[in-house]
Structures are given as C-alpha cells and as structure tokens.
Scaffold this active site. Structure first.
Site, PDB file in Angstrom:
ATOM      1  N   HIS A 449       4.355   8.627 -11.346  1.00  0.00           N
ATOM      2  CA  HIS A 449       5.604   9.378 -11.227  1.00  0.00           C
ATOM      3  C   HIS A 449       6.795   8.507 -10.823  1.00  0.00           C
ATOM      4  O   HIS A 449       7.573   8.917  -9.949  1.00  0.00           O
ATOM      5  CB  HIS A 449       5.451  10.500 -10.189  1.00  0.00           C
ATOM      6  CG  HIS A 449       4.324  11.435 -10.443  1.00  0.00           C
ATOM      7  ND1 HIS A 449       3.716  12.183  -9.455  1.00  0.00           N
ATOM      8  CD2 HIS A 449       3.682  11.765 -11.597  1.00  0.00           C
ATOM      9  CE1 HIS A 449       2.753  12.929  -9.968  1.00  0.00           C
ATOM     10  NE2 HIS A 449       2.704  12.687 -11.271  1.00  0.00           N
TER      11      HIS A 449
HETATM   12  C1  LIG Z   1      -0.676   8.389 -17.444  1.00  0.00           C
HETATM   13  C2  LIG Z   1       0.377   9.354 -16.966  1.00  0.00           C
HETATM   14  C3  LIG Z   1      -0.006  10.547 -16.349  1.00  0.00           C
HETATM   15  C4  LIG Z   1       0.975  11.444 -15.911  1.00  0.00           C
HETATM   16  N1  LIG Z   1       0.595  12.677 -15.457  1.00  0.00           N
HETATM   17  C5  LIG Z   1       1.540  13.610 -15.203  1.00  0.00           C
HETATM   18  C6  LIG Z   1       1.177  14.955 -14.924  1.00  0.00           C
HETATM   19  O1  LIG Z   1       0.018  15.347 -14.983  1.00  0.00           O
HETATM   20  N2  LIG Z   1       2.171  15.829 -14.624  1.00  0.00           N
HETATM   21  C7  LIG Z   1       3.479  15.448 -14.577  1.00  0.00           C
HETATM   22  O2  LIG Z   1       4.324  16.281 -14.234  1.00  0.00           O
HETATM   23  N3  LIG Z   1       3.849  14.189 -14.863  1.00  0.00           N
HETATM   24  C8  LIG Z   1       2.919  13.275 -15.214  1.00  0.00           C
HETATM   25  N4  LIG Z   1       3.295  12.020 -15.589  1.00  0.00           N
HETATM   26  C9  LIG Z   1       4.732  11.668 -15.527  1.00  0.00           C
HETATM   27  C10 LIG Z   1       5.550  12.207 -16.701  1.00  0.00           C
HETATM   28  O3  LIG Z   1       4.837  12.163 -17.906  1.00  0.00           O
HETATM   29  C11 LIG Z   1       6.819  11.355 -16.836  1.00  0.00           C
HETATM   30  O4  LIG Z   1       7.477  11.311 -15.588  1.00  0.00           O
HETATM   31  C12 LIG Z   1       7.785  11.920 -17.867  1.00  0.00           C
HETATM   32  O5  LIG Z   1       7.156  12.107 -19.107  1.00  0.00           O
HETATM   33  C13 LIG Z   1       8.985  10.977 -18.005  1.00  0.00           C
HETATM   34  O6  LIG Z   1       9.913  11.556 -18.869  1.00  0.00           O
HETATM   35  P1  LIG Z   1      11.209  10.744 -19.306  1.00  0.00           P
HETATM   36  O7  LIG Z   1      11.920  11.609 -20.288  1.00  0.00           O
HETATM   37  O8  LIG Z   1      11.929  10.301 -18.083  1.00  0.00           O
HETATM   38  O9  LIG Z   1      10.664   9.409 -20.005  1.00  0.00           O
HETATM   39  P2  LIG Z   1       9.607   9.212 -21.196  1.00  0.00           P
HETATM   40  O10 LIG Z   1       8.890  10.477 -21.507  1.00  0.00           O
HETATM   41  O11 LIG Z   1       8.803   8.019 -20.828  1.00  0.00           O
HETATM   42  O12 LIG Z   1      10.529   8.900 -22.459  1.00  0.00           O
HETATM   43  C14 LIG Z   1      11.245   7.707 -22.637  1.00  0.00           C
HETATM   44  C15 LIG Z   1      11.285   7.409 -24.131  1.00  0.00           C
HETATM   45  O13 LIG Z   1      12.262   6.407 -24.390  1.00  0.00           O
HETATM   46  C16 LIG Z   1      11.740   5.480 -25.322  1.00  0.00           C
HETATM   47  N5  LIG Z   1      12.416   4.202 -25.130  1.00  0.00           N
HETATM   48  C17 LIG Z   1      12.377   3.415 -24.036  1.00  0.00           C
HETATM   49  N6  LIG Z   1      13.119   2.312 -24.217  1.00  0.00           N
HETATM   50  C18 LIG Z   1      13.660   2.405 -25.457  1.00  0.00           C
HETATM   51  C19 LIG Z   1      14.521   1.575 -26.220  1.00  0.00           C
HETATM   52  N7  LIG Z   1      15.004   0.423 -25.731  1.00  0.00           N
HETATM   53  N8  LIG Z   1      14.870   1.966 -27.481  1.00  0.00           N
HETATM   54  C20 LIG Z   1      14.418   3.145 -27.978  1.00  0.00           C
HETATM   55  N9  LIG Z   1      13.605   3.975 -27.302  1.00  0.00           N
HETATM   56  C21 LIG Z   1      13.222   3.622 -26.037  1.00  0.00           C
HETATM   57  C22 LIG Z   1      10.257   5.414 -24.969  1.00  0.00           C
HETATM   58  O14 LIG Z   1       9.491   4.862 -26.015  1.00  0.00           O
HETATM   59  C23 LIG Z   1       9.951   6.870 -24.654  1.00  0.00           C
HETATM   60  O15 LIG Z   1       9.546   7.593 -25.789  1.00  0.00           O
HETATM   61  C24 LIG Z   1       2.359  11.112 -16.045  1.00  0.00           C
HETATM   62  C25 LIG Z   1       2.734   9.905 -16.669  1.00  0.00           C
HETATM   63  C26 LIG Z   1       1.765   9.046 -17.153  1.00  0.00           C
HETATM   64  C27 LIG Z   1       2.208   7.786 -17.857  1.00  0.00           C
END
Ligand SMILES: Cc1cc2nc3c(=O)[nH]c(=O)nc-3n(C[C@H](O)[C@H](O)[C@H](O)COP(=O)(O)OP(=O)(O)OC[C@H]3O[C@@H](n4cnc5c(N)ncnc54)[C@H](O)[C@@H]3O)c2cc1C
Length: 511
Positions: A449
């Site tokens: 997280h």
């Molecule tokens: C293994 C694991 C288990 C987890 N379990 C849980 C759970 O059970 N419950 C829960 O609530 N949360 C959980 N989480 C946390 C949750 O999934 C994340 O906090 C959340 O998905 C993050 O969302 P976000 O939109 O901030 O980023 P992300 O969903 O990571 O999206 C960022 C996106 O930007 C893209 N990107 C990055 N850099 C670039 C670039 N330079 N150019 C183009 N694209 C780019 C990436 O490829 C990605 O697709 C877990 C995470 C992981 C990894």
C-alpha cells in the site's frame, strides 16, 4: 502530433475511473496512455493466483533499498504495468477505512470533500455491493464488491470465532460503518473471477468515440510552457513523440507519478542535480512522505488436519482492533490481524507445505515511519531509490509487537483448537522483547500500500492542493495513491477509486 482535451497518464486503478467518468461528456476528447498492454495472462482473473503474479512481465517489479529496520532486507514492491494497473495484481480486499482516516485528510486539505461524509457518495457510486443498496452501500456502480459467506475457509471461520470469544465485535462487513471488529473481507470478485478497476470501469466503455487508449506507450516527461503543463514526451513504437492536451491527469501511481514530476524537473533541487536533471521548480516534498503498511508474515500454525485450499484469495478476514483493548468497538483501530488459509512467511523463513499450515498475519494500521522516493537519473530506465524507512519509529515497533501478541492470543484461542497442532513461527519459545523484535525484523513484508509521495494539503509545501492541482503550475492534476496525505486504516484501493470518482465529479470546474 496528437492533441486532446484531457490526457490521462496511466490506465491503472485511478486512471480507469477517470477515463470512464470524464468520457461520459461527449464534448471532451480524452487520451489515456498506458505503458503496459491489455491483460492476456489467464492467471490474472483467478483470485487464488494473485501471489504468483509478481515478477511476471507486466510487473514493474520495484525493489526498496535495504531497510535498517528490517534486518537490512530489500523488499520487492510489485506494481502493475498493464491496463488495470496494480488492480490486476492486487489481493482484491475492499476496505474503505475509518471515518477518522478521512477526517485527517479533510484537516490536512481544509476541504470537507475529503472527509468520510464527503467521500461517501463516491464510495457508493463506485460499487455494486452484493448485500444490496443502502444508505452506506451502492447497488449499481461499476465495481463488484462481494461479501462472501459459504465459500469462507473453515479455518478462517474458526479464527473469526476465536476473535468473537476474545470479545472482538462482529461488524458484518468492513464498509458499513464501524471498523473495529471482525468480518469476512469484502472482495472485488464476481462469479469467482477478479474484477480489476479496468474490468469495472474501462472495458465496458472502450468503444466511446471520444476516448482513445494508447497502450505500450511510456511517458518520459512533461512538456511545459512557462508554468503551464501543455503535454508529454512519450515513446511510441520506439520513437519519441509529443502529445498535447488542455489538461493532464497524472495517474501513474505512488512510485511513477512523483518520478515523472522529478524527471520533468519538479522536485527537490539537490536530488535533481545529483540525478543530472535540470531543476525547474525546487519542490522538496515530491517523493517525500512515502509510507506503507507492513504485515508480519507470520504467526504460522501447523494444522492437525489438512487445510482445504482457499476458494477465495487466501486472506479471507481482516480484524481491526484497538491495541490496548481489542473489545473496544469505537475506532479508529491501531492494529490489524488477518487469517490466511495457507502458510504465509517472508523470504527469510522456509514455508511449511501447502495444506499443512495456516497463518495469522498482524500489522499496524497507522504507521508513523516516513521515507522517501528519489529519482536517480533523467531516463525512465533509471531505477528509483525507494526507502520507506520501515519500522523506523518506536510507535511502529511497539504496535507491531503488540499486534503479534494479539495474533498469538487469538491463534491459541479455544475456537481454533480443532485446527491447531503447534505454533511454528515465531515458535512458542520466542517470547522476550529482543527475540520478538528479531523475528519482526525478519518476518515483516509489505502489505502493498505505498502512498503519500505527492501529498495533497492546504500548506504551501504540499505537492497538490485540495483540488489535486500541482501547486505552482497550471493544467496538471495528480489523481492516484500518491496524493494520499496519511494512509487509511486498511487496504487503500477503495479510497483511491473514491479519490478519482470525487475528482471526476468536480472536473467541470477545473481549468
Ligand atoms: C500485490 C498487490 C496486492 C495488493 N492488494 C490490495 C488489496 O487487497 N486491497 C487494496 O485495497 N489494495 C491492494 N493493493 C494496492 C492497490 O492495488 C494499489 O494501491 C492501487 O491499485 C494503486 O492505484 P493507482 O491508480 O495509484 O496506481 P496503479 O493502479 O499502479 O496505476 C498506475 C498505472 O500507470 C502506469 N504507468 C506508470 N508509469 C507510466 C509511464 N511512465 N507511462 C505510462 N504509463 C505509466 C502503470 O503501468 C499503471 O498501469 C495491492 C497492490 C499490489 C501490487
């Protein structure tokens, strides 16, 4: 040269929400850029497979620097590089958090939109809850939130009974109001399959003529004209290309969003200089305030009989507790336990055979350790320096000890006596504070997280303001896990979706 009204960088959890909500307005031409590709690996959809997805080609597979607080260990930090982002890798637990978590956000920003009451419409709008619509739950939102019952593992049921026997309140589900207590995990699973944020929000609307999804496109840096962000420099088919937009939403996540700002010259001047990046704006907090939940993996028990495999995602019930008095119903909690119907250990321990053991995980809900994410070079390939400063405060060490103590108390409860043969880890002889601290340092793992690296706030040092606009610049908003100023009690995904929903609802007012 492509131009859009709105360019969204990152088709992950928050980016999927924004793309769907903003493209509801047919007058807006939306571009959505994603470094990864559409999911093709069938394992992603199978909830039991989630721990095995890490390090596959669609994982950014970050690593922390060695952590002084965890015996010098390097911690793997998976993040999704795929349409759906980290919601394609995550463990599917859906926990909004405690109202006090969001009161802290409202206080930090001076904006009631980020209070629990302010976010409640977004939580409701985002979900289709299996228990039906109510004052707290949504019934017709894009994301399936499933509260399991008969699929629960019998070991998890016994652990929940051990909690109840200890006086822990039963709360029904984690998202209905009080958080202190025990409930099965609400899960983003539909008909036995993972529902990623992209499955929920993006896939159904990909045909909209005003939305263009560009996959396999990596954004290197922002393009600026004075203090206005006007576009991005990206790599398309191996060639550098510029894409322009009136407004840009950075949804690249808690690692990649601050890195992109820093590669663009917006960050701590000294660090940018050391990385060979010309500084446009000396912004000390970009990459700062990095924090994460840890879990102790784990308090493992050898079972007297075979533990049936989980029909869900292994970790089926979280128990949020007041550390001093676990029977106290009012929150916020300060520790959490979780039952896994399988052995769960860090890389420092040899896991017993699958089916022969089960685990009670333990963790601290509001860690005070704060670390830093640092850019190390001007190119995308330069690996970030990730230092979460795990267990660097006495608060976190004390509560981690206490959480493990409570795990053992529940684990040795009468209700689990049909399952428990013996405690394998830390092992019944491990009792002194020094022994416990040694175990914790070797056993803790990320709960996945990371947040906080572009925190929102009302103070001049905060990276984005209460409207999520990058301070000191026009045209750029950060909308993802990085804006969270202080972590919620539980898993952060529900809160990230609610942030994006709330931002989208107010988008018409943004310039
Ligand atoms: C293994 C694991 C288990 C987890 N379990 C849980 C759970 O059970 N419950 C829960 O609530 N949360 C959980 N989480 C946390 C949750 O999934 C994340 O906090 C959340 O998905 C993050 O969302 P976000 O939109 O901030 O980023 P992300 O969903 O990571 O999206 C960022 C996106 O930007 C893209 N990107 C990055 N850099 C670039 C670039 N330079 N150019 C183009 N694209 C780019 C990436 O490829 C990605 O697709 C877990 C995470 C992981 C990894």
């Amino acid at each position: 040269m492509k131009t859009f009204d709105v360019l969204i960088i990152g088709a992950g959890s928050a980016g999927s929400v924004l793309a769907a909500r903003l493209s509801e307005n047919p007058d807006l031409k939306i571009g959505l850029i994603e470094a990864g590709e559409q999911p093709t690996d069938p394992d992603i959809a199978i909830p039991q497979k989630w721990p095995s997805l890490q390090d596959r080609p669609y994982d950014w597979a970050y690593r922390t620097v060695p952590q002084a607080g965890t015996a010098g260990r390097v911690h793997p930090w998976p993040r999704g590089r795929i349409v759906g982002g980290s919601s394609c890798l995550h463990a599917m637990a859906h926990v909004r958090g405690h109202a006090a978590d969001f009161a802290a956000w409202a206080e930090a920003t001076g904006d009631a939109r980020w209070s629990y009451e302010g976010l409640l419409p977004a939580f409701r709008r985002s979900e289709s809850f299996s228990g039906g619509e109510s004052a707290v739950h949504g019934g017709s939102g894009p994301l399936t939130v499933y509260l399991p019952d008969e699929e629960l593992s019998p070991v998890v049921r016994a652990y929940m009974a051990a909690g109840l026997a200890r006086g822990v309140p039963a709360i029904g589900d984690h998202n209905a109001g009080p958080l202190n207590g025990v409930a099965p995990n609400s899960l983003t699973i539909r008909n036995g399959r993972r529902v990623s944020a992209a499955d929920a929000y993006l896939m159904p609307i990909l045909g909209r003529p005003n939305l263009e999804l560009l996959t396999g496109v990596r954004v290197h840096r922002l393009i600026l004209n004075g203090d206005r962000v006007t576009g991005v420099l990206a790599e398309i088919d191996g060639q550098p290309q510029q894409l322009f937009a009136e407004r840009i939403c950075l949804c690249a996540g808690a690692i990649a969003s601050p890195l992109l700002l820093m590669r663009s010259g917006i960050g701590p001047a000294e660090e940018l200089k050391a990385a060979g990046i010309a500084c446009l704006a000396d912004r000390k907090e970009v990459g700062g305030n990095l924090h994460d939940h840890l879990l102790t993996a784990g308090n493992v028990y050898r079972a007297r009989r075979e533990v049936p495999p989980s029909r869900l995602q292994h970790s089926e019930s979280l128990m949020y507790l007041n550390a001093e008095d676990p029977t106290r119903p009012d929150g916020p909690p300060d520790v959490v336990l979780g039952c896994v119907a399988a052995p769960s250990v860090s890389e420092g321990f040899a896991a017993p055979a699958y089916g022969s053991a089960y685990t009670i995980l333990s963790g601290v809900t509001h860690p005070t350790s704060r670390g830093r994410l640092t850019v190390t070079g001007p190119d995308l390939e330069a690996p970030p320096r990730i230092d979460p400063a795990y267990l660097s405060t006495e608060h976190d060490r004390r509560l981690a000890r206490r959480a493990l103590e409570l795990a053992r108390e529940i684990g040795h409860g009468e209700a689990l006596s049909d399952w428990k043969e013996t405690e394998i880890f830390p092992g019944i002889d491990v009792r002194s504070e020094a022994e416990i601290d040694d175990f914790l340092a070797r056993a803790v793992i990320t709960h996945h997280h990371p947040v906080g690296t572009c925190r929102m706030g009302k103070d001049a040092e905060s990276v984005v303001d209460a409207g999520l606009k990058l301070r000191g610049f026009e045209g750029l908003y950060v909308v993802d896990a990085s804006v969270i100023p202080s972590i919620t009690s539980g898993p952060v995904h529900a809160a990230i979706l609610a942030i994006a929903e709330t931002f989208a609802a107010g988008f018409a007012d943004k310039t």
